[in-house]
Design a protein around this motif. Structure first.
Motif, PDB file in Angstrom:
ATOM      1  N   LEU A   1      43.770  41.499 -18.354  1.00 10.80           N
ATOM      2  CA  LEU A   1      44.753  41.133 -19.376  1.00 10.80           C
ATOM      3  C   LEU A   1      45.126  39.655 -19.268  1.00 10.80           C
ATOM      4  O   LEU A   1      45.319  38.971 -20.277  1.00 10.80           O
TER       5      LEU A   1
ATOM      6  N   ARG B   1      35.863  36.547 -22.586  1.00 14.51           N
ATOM      7  CA  ARG B   1      36.417  37.899 -22.674  1.00 14.51           C
ATOM      8  C   ARG B   1      35.343  38.955 -22.453  1.00 14.51           C
ATOM      9  O   ARG B   1      35.560  39.957 -21.758  1.00 14.51           O
TER      10      ARG B   1
ATOM     11  N   ILE C   1      42.158  37.497 -20.709  1.00 13.46           N
ATOM     12  CA  ILE C   1      41.946  37.454 -22.157  1.00 13.46           C
ATOM     13  C   ILE C   1      43.152  36.905 -22.906  1.00 13.46           C
ATOM     14  O   ILE C   1      43.029  36.531 -24.068  1.00 13.46           O
ATOM     15  N   ASN C   2      44.318  36.858 -22.260  1.00 15.28           N
ATOM     16  CA  ASN C   2      45.531  36.461 -22.982  1.00 15.28           C
ATOM     17  C   ASN C   2      46.139  35.136 -22.540  1.00 15.28           C
ATOM     18  O   ASN C   2      46.866  34.513 -23.308  1.00 15.28           O
ATOM     19  N   LEU C   3      45.862  34.717 -21.319  1.00 15.57           N
ATOM     20  CA  LEU C   3      46.508  33.518 -20.800  1.00 15.57           C
ATOM     21  C   LEU C   3      45.477  32.474 -20.403  1.00 15.57           C
ATOM     22  O   LEU C   3      44.386  32.806 -19.955  1.00 15.57           O
TER      23      LEU C   3
END
Length: 265
Positions: A233, A198, A236-238
């Motif tokens: 996005l 990240r 960091i999320n998937l």
């Protein structure tokens, strides 16, 4: 159940376990090659390398674009090696064979290109080779910087030189956005997990974002910003499956870099 069948299966498994190379060959033969993902990735990678130098050269000298079939063939082979190497998650035995192909193809280029050009074209497959050697431990930010710098420099510079027989400082400086885009979009391949992933994507994403915001403010610029934010996005999320990562990020990189490059012309 047939006892003889069981004994044959056990003997086969024993031979495979006692012969690691045979086991690896069997696993590779059973693996499915993601043909569509590979095709999309190769096309996107070559768009990144070819479109900007050709258009820049054409406007610089107001001439016609020259055809370089050998160089185009090499760039396709090289982009295939990049996809297969990264798609198999580094340090796989098959990667060394894949990397060997563009290195061998350099023999044909040597007859038509200068020694300096061939040496420059050698850098990217050599970088892939170094990254794949486990003992060098280059699956990290250092490997990311190494790959990004060479990938952003080698093919565009050689293509530009082939068109013009010279290089210009403005053209070389204009390749920095391409370098930043490799750092950002390829970051998850080199730093794949946790806080470091990240943080790495955030830092390089901000650098690329600043570069995009320096362009003329129009619809295309805002589209570039949206692509970068969307990519971050996702990062960091998937957790994308490995077989989709290279294609996904290469396509997004191509869209972003074309927005940057075409507005610089």
């Amino acid at each position: 159940m047939n006892p003889s069948s069981n004994s044959k299966d056990s003997r086969t498994q024993h031979r495979e376990s006692s012969n690691p190379l045979a086991s690896r060959l069997l696993n590779f033969s059973q693996a499915k090659i993601p043909w569509l993902s590979m095709l999309i990735s190769v096309i996107a990678q070559n768009v990144v390398w070819w479109v900007y130098p050709l258009i820049y050269s054409n406007r610089l000298v107001s001439g016609q674009i020259q055809h370089n079939p050998l160089l185009l063939t090499y760039s396709i082979i090289l982009s295939l090696a990049i996809f297969l190497t990264f798609n198999r998650n580094f340090a796989q035995w098959f990667n060394y064979i894949v990397i060997l192909v563009p290195l061998l193809f350099l023999y044909f280029l040597y007859k038509h290109f200068t020694g300096q050009q061939v040496m420059l074209l050698t850098l990217l497959p050599l970088a892939l080779l170094l990254i794949n050697i486990p003992g060098l431990n280059l699956k990290n930010i250092l490997g990311l910087i190494l790959y990004s710098g060479i990938a952003a420099l080698v093919m565009p510079v050689v293509i530009f030189y082939q068109q013009n027989t010279f290089l210009t400082q403005p053209f070389l400086l204009s390749l920095f956005p391409l370098f930043f885009s490799y750092l950002f979009f390829m970051s998850s391949l080199f730093v794949p997990e946790g806080r470091n992933k990240r943080l790495t994507s955030l830092v390089f994403g901000i650098i690329l974002l600043i570069n995009v915001l320096a362009l003329d403010w129009n619809l295309w610029m805002f589209l570039g910003v949206l692509i970068i934010v969307f990519t971050w996005l996702v990062l960091i999320n998937l957790n994308l499956k490995q077989r989709y990562q290279m294609t996904f990020f290469t396509v997004l990189q191509t869209l972003t870099i074309m927005i940057i490059f075409l507005q610089q012309l």
